[in-house]
Design an enzyme around this catalytic site. Structure first.
Site, PDB file in Angstrom:
ATOM      1  N   CYS A  29       0.866  -1.182   0.000  1.00 58.75           N
ATOM      2  CA  CYS A  29       0.000   0.000   0.000  1.00 58.75           C
ATOM      3  C   CYS A  29       0.903   1.232   0.000  1.00 58.75           C
ATOM      4  O   CYS A  29       1.521   1.545   1.017  1.00 58.75           O
ATOM      5  CB  CYS A  29      -0.898  -0.019   1.239  1.00 58.75           C
ATOM      6  SG  CYS A  29      -2.019   1.391   1.323  1.00 58.75           S
ATOM      7  N   CYS A  68      -4.367   6.002  -5.085  1.00 56.44           N
ATOM      8  CA  CYS A  68      -3.757   4.677  -4.882  1.00 56.44           C
ATOM      9  C   CYS A  68      -2.286   4.805  -5.258  1.00 56.44           C
ATOM     10  O   CYS A  68      -1.971   5.063  -6.435  1.00 56.44           O
ATOM     11  CB  CYS A  68      -4.464   3.642  -5.756  1.00 56.44           C
ATOM     12  SG  CYS A  68      -3.789   1.991  -5.579  1.00 56.44           S
TER      13      CYS A  68
HETATM   14  N1  LIG Z   1      -4.335   2.155  -1.684  1.00 54.58           N
HETATM   15  C1  LIG Z   1      -3.123   1.362  -1.774  1.00 54.58           C
HETATM   16  C2  LIG Z   1      -3.281   0.131  -2.601  1.00 54.58           C
HETATM   17  C3  LIG Z   1      -4.029  -0.874  -1.886  1.00 54.58           C
HETATM   18  C4  LIG Z   1      -4.119  -2.031  -2.794  1.00 54.58           C
HETATM   19  C5  LIG Z   1      -5.167  -3.000  -2.346  1.00 54.58           C
HETATM   20  N2  LIG Z   1      -6.493  -2.499  -2.660  1.00 54.58           N
HETATM   21  C6  LIG Z   1      -4.953  -4.333  -3.001  1.00 54.58           C
HETATM   22  O1  LIG Z   1      -5.794  -5.193  -2.786  1.00 54.58           O
HETATM   23  O2  LIG Z   1      -3.919  -4.499  -3.662  1.00 54.58           O
HETATM   24  C7  LIG Z   1      -1.950   2.163  -2.282  1.00 54.58           C
HETATM   25  O3  LIG Z   1      -1.908   3.365  -2.019  1.00 54.58           O
HETATM   26  O4  LIG Z   1      -1.057   1.576  -2.917  1.00 54.58           O
END
Ligand SMILES: N[C@H](CCC[C@H](N)C(=O)O)C(=O)O
Length: 322
Positions: free
Chosen positions: A110, A261
């Protein structure tokens, strides 16, 4: 007087259950975010709290819990088997980022969360990190080095991998992605940042705005472990003053649409740079609904190109679970 019928509360995933029913009552927590990707954060220096997926979902629920895209538990690496393995690689990885998606599922990495995690460790006085200094942490995506900058944090996210299924017909795309609001299915390129991403290029911002992300886009072939899906529009011109610019929205695995993300921004830059060929720059601004993060490609350890993600981190509030 007729009683007006009570408006039924929107049934959330955890309706009827309250956090108070959990064994976490009395625990202090913080709420933080990185460009609008928000997290519930819990410090657990004694590894005293086994937080179940159901508890994560309740705490992340925006109606009956605190609300968040995910939950981050800060726990010493020595308490976790995956943390002990990392300590053998790098004894400095004292703290482990135990990240869970808002639905309670695990993710390997993350990117926004790492910045907020380090900011939280500093706020909790669990580490001392001045501007320009580097902190090594453990994650399910491996050891990460985080530098405190003048306006946030820069994270060495390590190398990336293209996830070409063996049946991929080309090195330019390996999946077809459809979503409500998109007139036709679009080719996607799947990139791993430790966690899986499928990046879809759209022609213009109008199309990006028209894409509906209330439910997960359909990715064909269906990735075995699911995927985060990024819809991206390269700027026109793509590069100014040596820096590329991308506008992005994302539907996250285990969460839904988020404001940002970090790993997705890295995957988006990898894909656009791959499509643009070797004229593409190493420095990128990625515009997300919650702000802007910066992505930089640089020669990393082992002769592999690494990706650096940088951006802000904010602790919004601290409280106690009732
Ligand atoms: N928000 C996160 C990614 C989470 C990824 C997650 N949703 C998954 O299942 O890979 C970021 O800033 O990289």
């Amino acid at each position: 007087m007729d009683e007006t019928p009570a408006v039924p509360a929107r049934q959330s995933a955890a309706a009827g259950a309250t956090v108070a029913a959990s064994s976490l009552a009395g625990l202090t927590f913080s709420k933080g975010h990185g460009t609008g990707n928000d997290f519930v954060l819990i410090a657990d220096p004694g590894d005293a709290h086994e937080i179940t997926p159901e508890q994560v979902a309740r705490l992340c629920d925006r109606h009956v819990g605190i609300g968040g895209d995910g939950l981050i538990r800060a726990v010493p690496s020595r308490f976790l088997p995956e943390g002990r393995d990392l300590l053998e690689q790098d004894p400095d990885a004292e703290w482990f980022m135990d990240y869970r998606n808002g639905d309670g599922s695990l993710s390997e990495m993350c990117g926004n969360g790492v910045r907020v995690f380090v900011h939280f460790l500093i706020a909790e006085q669990l580490v001392d990190l001045g501007p320009g200094e580097t902190l090594t942490i453990g994650t399910r995506g491996g050891v990460k080095k985080v530098v405190r900058t003048s306006n946030g944090y820069a994270v060495d996210m390590g190398p990336w991998e293209f996830i070409f299924p063996k049946e991929a017909t080309s090195k330019a795309m390996d999946a077809l992605v459809s979503a409500d609001g998109l007139e036709v299915a679009r080719p996607g390129l799947s990139v791993s940042m430790g966690n899986p991403h499928t990046v879809v290029a759209l022609a213009e911002l109008k199309e990006l705005a028209a894409t509906q992300l209330f439910k997960a886009p359909v990715v064909d072939p269906k990735p075995a472990n699911g995927t985060n899906v990024e819809f991206v529009v390269p700027a026109e011109p793509l590069v100014e003053d040596g820096v590329g610019t991308i506008t992005m929205r994302v539907h996250e695995r285990g969460v839904g649409e988020t404001q940002s993300c970090g790993t997705g921004a890295c995957a988006a830059a990898v894909a656009i740079r791959h499509w643009a060929g070797n004229t593409a720059p190493n420095d990128w601004h990625v515009k997300v609904p919650g702000g802007v993060v910066d992505v930089k490609f640089f020669p990393g350890a082992g002769g592999r190109e690494h990706v650096e993600l940088s951006g802000p981190a904010v602790i919004v509030a601290t409280g106690t679970l009732s």
